[in-house]
Design an enzyme around this catalytic site. Structure first.
Site, PDB file in Angstrom:
ATOM      1  N   ARG A  90       0.833  -1.206   0.000  1.00 17.06           N
ATOM      2  CA  ARG A  90       0.000   0.000   0.000  1.00 17.06           C
ATOM      3  C   ARG A  90       0.865   1.253   0.000  1.00 17.06           C
ATOM      4  NH1 ARG A  90      -4.863   1.711   4.245  1.00 17.06           N
ATOM      5  NH2 ARG A  90      -5.201   3.779   3.352  1.00 17.06           N
ATOM      6  N   ASN A 144     -10.594  -4.646  -1.350  1.00 16.11           N
ATOM      7  CA  ASN A 144     -10.475  -3.615  -2.379  1.00 16.11           C
ATOM      8  C   ASN A 144      -9.511  -4.021  -3.493  1.00 16.11           C
ATOM      9  OD1 ASN A 144     -12.191  -1.493  -1.515  1.00 16.11           O
ATOM     10  ND2 ASN A 144     -10.773  -1.027   0.146  1.00 16.11           N
ATOM     11  N   CYS A 164     -19.107  -2.578   0.775  1.00 14.42           N
ATOM     12  CA  CYS A 164     -18.287  -1.441   1.183  1.00 14.42           C
ATOM     13  C   CYS A 164     -19.018  -0.736   2.313  1.00 14.42           C
ATOM     14  CB  CYS A 164     -18.086  -0.487   0.005  1.00 14.42           C
ATOM     15  SG  CYS A 164     -17.087   0.984   0.389  1.00 14.42           S
ATOM     16  N   HIS A 194     -16.510   3.203  -4.656  1.00 16.79           N
ATOM     17  CA  HIS A 194     -15.643   4.363  -4.487  1.00 16.79           C
ATOM     18  C   HIS A 194     -15.841   5.390  -5.598  1.00 16.79           C
ATOM     19  CE1 HIS A 194     -12.627   2.235  -1.564  1.00 16.79           C
ATOM     20  NE2 HIS A 194     -13.878   2.280  -1.123  1.00 16.79           N
ATOM     21  N   TYR A 244     -14.294   9.838  -2.211  1.00 16.36           N
ATOM     22  CA  TYR A 244     -13.334   9.453  -3.245  1.00 16.36           C
ATOM     23  C   TYR A 244     -13.463  10.316  -4.494  1.00 16.36           C
ATOM     24  CZ  TYR A 244     -12.058   5.357  -0.544  1.00 16.36           C
ATOM     25  OH  TYR A 244     -11.584   4.522   0.444  1.00 16.36           O
TER      26      TYR A 244
END
Length: 437
Positions: A90, A144, A164, A194, A244
């Site tokens: 990440r 995700n 989500c 998102h 987002y």
């Protein structure tokens, strides 16, 4: 009832455990299996999970294992919450795109594509093993990028629904502002994972009066702060975008901001170290307050409601759910999930995966009829859907050209020089996770 959680060593897991304990009448779990190859995380998380169950007098057994096949055997539902490559991957996803002047984020843009390429093959392998072991089990995907991962699962014929926490978080936010119970709030929540907008906020159910104009007028500043977008933009749009959407509506500003502060990955990694130390304390028997800063608010409520609906147990209290309805009765539970479009949004192909309110029963999720989607939203949804199609192709078949094509299609990239540079960086940083590289 036996449930399995793949990625059970996640620091998110105590949030899930707390929900299972509190909502035992909705989802009566007799065995909960936490599966994770990382024993240094699994054991402290498992220990805290057992103490939470004990403190709340939950009689279910919590089992921890590193053996995937043993863990999923006999499960009625399998929850996926894994992170391939961990926080280190990440950190990379949020860093190298900035070198090209693009948003560095773990679920969208170039970083989101990298995560999809790492994740889809792993999830499909897990799902195939679930199908061989227990073909009747439901797969609930919280991994995700949820839209792409869920699309991969559904296209392979797996019994899967994507989840989500964005919708249930907004539902709780609006309920608090309106001073009503969450189950009284129904969201016209439409788009992709998102990439969603609250087009209406209805009181009492899908056909209730829309109070979104009132919310924007009376609480616009608070809502703008929640979604991290300017109040004037919300007033002009007349809808509430997901947080987002700031990556799209304020791309250059966000990139500049990201270059001046530590990455979210670095913040989360530090938080996780502290959380795992807390979880190891034998005196701790509840989720710590720090977990609320980790993300995933109300994940447990959404997961319990969805699992209960799919498995036909108890009553629901999820996002947009009509509380008190049986999970598999004549009146299905209404929840926001990720599932096949199947004509819901007429400008998308049927096999696109959308995030919308759906009627959920033991037979699966069926999207509710959608309101008209304006061109500002429909155009971006169509654009990102095309990217997701190419991203899934790259994840399934690999190859530099497919990665480049997906990046060219993404509205946060879209320039050939950026796509070339990002492709090189993506492959270099993820080579150990890409069988074809």
């Amino acid at each position: 009832m036996r449930l399995a959680v793949v990625g059970g060593g996640s620091t998110y897991t105590p949030e899930l455990i707390d929900g299972f304990a509190r909502l035992r009448d909705t989802l009566p779990v007799s065995e909960l299996v936490l599966i994770d190859p990382a024993t240094d995380r699994l054991e402290p998380v498992g220990g805290l999970a057992r103490r939470i169950f004990a403190k709340q007098d939950h009689g279910g057994e919590i089992i921890t294992t590193t053996d995937l096949d043993a863990g999923i055997a006999g499960a009625d539902a399998v929850l996926l919450q894994l992170r391939v490559g961990g926080q280190a991957a990440r950190q990379q996803d949020e860093t190298w795109p900035l070198e090209c002047g693009c948003v560095g984020q773990e679920t969208t843009g170039a970083g989101g594509l990298a995560k999809a390429l790492r994740t889809v093959p792993v999830v499909l392998n897990i799902a195939e093993r679930v199908r061989r072991t227990n073909p009747d089990a439901w797969i609930i995907d919280f991994t995700n990028p949820v839209g792409i991962v869920t699309r991969a699962l559904l296209k392979e014929g797996h019994k899967a629904v994507g989840l989500c926490n964005a919708a249930i978080h907004m539902q709780r936010t609006f309920a608090s502002l309106l001073e009503v119970r969450p189950e009284e709030v129904h969201l016209d929540h439409y788009g992709l994972n998102h990439l969603t907008w609250e087009l209406a906020v209805r009181l009492g159910g899908p056909d209730g009066p829309d109070v979104l104009p009132r919310l924007l007028e009376e609480h616009g500043d608070s809502i703008a702060k929640t979604v991290r977008l300017p109040r004037p933009l919300l007033d002009r749009l007349g809808v509430v975008p997901s947080s987002y959407l700031r990556y799209y509506y304020g791309h250059d500003e966000v990139v500049e901001e990201m270059g001046t502060r530590p990455s979210r990955a670095a913040e989360v990694a530090a938080m996780e170290r502290e959380l795992l130390e807390m979880y190891s304390d034998p005196a701790l028997a509840e989720k710590p307050a720090l977990l609320g800063k980790r993300g995933g608010a109300f994940y447990s409520e959404a997961a319990v409601a969805l699992a209960a609906s799919l498995l036909g147990t108890g009553t629901q209290a999820g996002a947009g759910t009509d509380s008190g309805r049986p999970g598999q009765g004549a009146s299905p539970s209404v929840q926001v999930v990720n599932t096949f479009n199947d004509g819901t949004l007429p400008f998308l192909p049927d096999d696109a995966v959308i995030e919308v309110p759906a009627a959920v029963t033991g037979a699966g999720a069926v999207p509710l009829p959608a309101p008209a989607i304006g061109p500002l939203q429909a155009g971006l949804i169509s654009h990102v859907t095309a990217y997701e199609d190419l991203a899934l192709d790259a994840a399934l078949r690999g190859g530099r050209d497919r990665v480049w094509t997906a990046l060219m299609a993404h509205p946060l990239v879209g320039q050939h020089r950026d796509a070339e540079a990002l492709t090189d960086r993506l492959i270099a940083h993820n080579r150990e996770h890409l069988a074809w590289a």
